[in-house]
Design an enzyme around this catalytic site. Structure first.
Site, PDB file in Angstrom:
ATOM      1  N   GLU A  70      15.575  53.605  41.084  1.00  0.00           N
ATOM      2  CA  GLU A  70      14.395  54.401  41.041  1.00  0.00           C
ATOM      3  C   GLU A  70      14.564  55.605  41.907  1.00  0.00           C
ATOM      4  O   GLU A  70      13.800  56.638  41.738  1.00  0.00           O
ATOM      5  CB  GLU A  70      13.077  53.623  41.744  1.00  0.00           C
ATOM      6  CG  GLU A  70      12.777  52.552  40.911  1.00  0.00           C
ATOM      7  CD  GLU A  70      12.517  52.654  39.403  1.00  0.00           C
ATOM      8  OE1 GLU A  70      11.764  53.630  39.305  1.00  0.00           O
ATOM      9  OE2 GLU A  70      12.884  51.984  38.742  1.00  0.00           O
TER      10      GLU A  70
ATOM     11  N   VAL B 187       6.456  43.577  43.662  1.00  0.00           N
ATOM     12  CA  VAL B 187       6.827  44.993  43.252  1.00  0.00           C
ATOM     13  C   VAL B 187       5.833  45.454  41.857  1.00  0.00           C
ATOM     14  O   VAL B 187       5.767  44.549  41.010  1.00  0.00           O
ATOM     15  CB  VAL B 187       8.307  45.125  42.835  1.00  0.00           C
ATOM     16  CG1 VAL B 187       8.616  46.308  42.269  1.00  0.00           C
ATOM     17  CG2 VAL B 187       9.150  44.630  43.854  1.00  0.00           C
ATOM     18  N   PHE B 188       5.290  46.782  41.831  1.00  0.00           N
ATOM     19  CA  PHE B 188       4.475  47.142  40.826  1.00  0.00           C
ATOM     20  C   PHE B 188       5.481  47.876  39.830  1.00  0.00           C
ATOM     21  O   PHE B 188       6.314  48.877  40.083  1.00  0.00           O
ATOM     22  CB  PHE B 188       3.486  47.762  41.334  1.00  0.00           C
ATOM     23  CG  PHE B 188       2.456  48.276  40.350  1.00  0.00           C
ATOM     24  CD1 PHE B 188       1.528  47.478  39.714  1.00  0.00           C
ATOM     25  CD2 PHE B 188       2.543  49.713  39.892  1.00  0.00           C
ATOM     26  CE1 PHE B 188       0.577  48.010  38.700  1.00  0.00           C
ATOM     27  CE2 PHE B 188       1.634  50.256  38.908  1.00  0.00           C
ATOM     28  CZ  PHE B 188       0.507  49.060  38.198  1.00  0.00           C
ATOM     29  N   GLY B 189       5.380  47.687  38.657  1.00  0.00           N
ATOM     30  CA  GLY B 189       5.857  48.461  37.390  1.00  0.00           C
ATOM     31  C   GLY B 189       5.032  48.920  36.476  1.00  0.00           C
ATOM     32  O   GLY B 189       3.959  48.230  36.127  1.00  0.00           O
ATOM     33  N   TYR B 190       5.163  50.183  36.286  1.00  0.00           N
ATOM     34  CA  TYR B 190       4.216  50.738  35.209  1.00  0.00           C
ATOM     35  C   TYR B 190       5.064  51.375  34.150  1.00  0.00           C
ATOM     36  O   TYR B 190       4.415  51.958  33.086  1.00  0.00           O
ATOM     37  CB  TYR B 190       3.592  52.053  35.982  1.00  0.00           C
ATOM     38  CG  TYR B 190       4.303  53.039  36.392  1.00  0.00           C
ATOM     39  CD1 TYR B 190       4.664  54.053  36.058  1.00  0.00           C
ATOM     40  CD2 TYR B 190       4.751  52.807  37.801  1.00  0.00           C
ATOM     41  CE1 TYR B 190       5.561  55.056  36.798  1.00  0.00           C
ATOM     42  CE2 TYR B 190       5.563  53.434  38.608  1.00  0.00           C
ATOM     43  CZ  TYR B 190       5.991  54.679  37.831  1.00  0.00           C
ATOM     44  OH  TYR B 190       6.716  55.602  38.611  1.00  0.00           O
ATOM     45  N   GLY B 191       6.289  51.489  34.125  1.00  0.00           N
ATOM     46  CA  GLY B 191       7.161  52.130  32.873  1.00  0.00           C
ATOM     47  C   GLY B 191       8.152  51.216  32.689  1.00  0.00           C
ATOM     48  O   GLY B 191       8.211  49.769  32.338  1.00  0.00           O
ATOM     49  N   SER B 192       9.706  51.421  32.843  1.00  0.00           N
ATOM     50  CA  SER B 192      10.657  50.882  32.179  1.00  0.00           C
ATOM     51  C   SER B 192      10.745  49.177  33.167  1.00  0.00           C
ATOM     52  O   SER B 192      11.362  48.252  32.609  1.00  0.00           O
ATOM     53  CB  SER B 192      12.020  51.278  32.189  1.00  0.00           C
ATOM     54  OG  SER B 192      12.323  51.804  33.688  1.00  0.00           O
TER      55      SER B 192
END
Length: 180
Positions: A88, A10-15
């Site tokens: 999300e 899983v890619f995360g870029y914020g919280s």
């Protein structure tokens, strides 16, 4: 996409970078090419309301985004996936995609990414820093104040050894506006 017996990423870029909220086996820094981190989504749930929208991050077309990937065990994937969809997608402003990401020092993998839906009514598009500041300052939603989300982003990017001068400038502008 992975088979039912394979771990998933899983890619995360914020919280998701600092508050994933799900069990994972491994966390690594990674880059997603073709999308850039931007305050491009009107928030009417987590960081604002319908009456007073705030802004949250999305992945706008162009550029690249440095974030993190989490490896999730195959056995835990159904529960993690359900959690991610609930977290999300409260207003379905994103769509899911399996995208190739480059894991720092370890090649590439396919990861679940929540991309901004530019056709959704909450798509804010390309806003100036002044416009972003006006929306973020004073906005509050179910997950708290919008400025706290921005501050968390800047602080956690720094913790991961990253500087985003535009986000740092925006934070200074919002802090000044809220102090006035």
């Amino acid at each position: 996409m992975a088979s039912d017996s394979e771990d998933r990423w899983v890619f995360g870029y914020g919280s998701l970078m600092w508050r994933p909220g799900f069990p994972f086996i491994e966390r690594r820094t990674a880059v997603l090419h073709g999308r850039r981190r931007a305050f491009c989504i009107y928030s009417v749930h987590h960081r604002g309301t319908y009456e007073r929208p705030g802004l949250v991050l999305g992945l706008a077309p162009g550029g690249a985004t440095r974030g993190v990937v989490y490896r999730v065990a195959a056995a835990q994937w159904p529960e993690v996936y359900a959690y991610l969809r609930e977290r999300e997608q409260p207003t379905e402003t994103y769509f899911e995609a399996w995208s190739e990401v480059k894991i720092d020092g370890d090649g590439k993998t396919s990861a679940l990414v929540f991309l901004s839906d530019m056709k959704h009514s909450q798509w804010a598009g390309a806003l100036t820093l002044d416009q972003q500041c006006a929306l973020i300052a004073g906005a509050t939603g179910l997950s708290g104040r919008n400025i706290d989300y921005l501050r968390d982003l800047v602080l956690h990017l720094r913790e991961d050894g990253l500087r985003d001068r535009a986000m740092e400038t925006l934070l200074a502008m919002v802090e000044a506006r809220e102090a006035a």
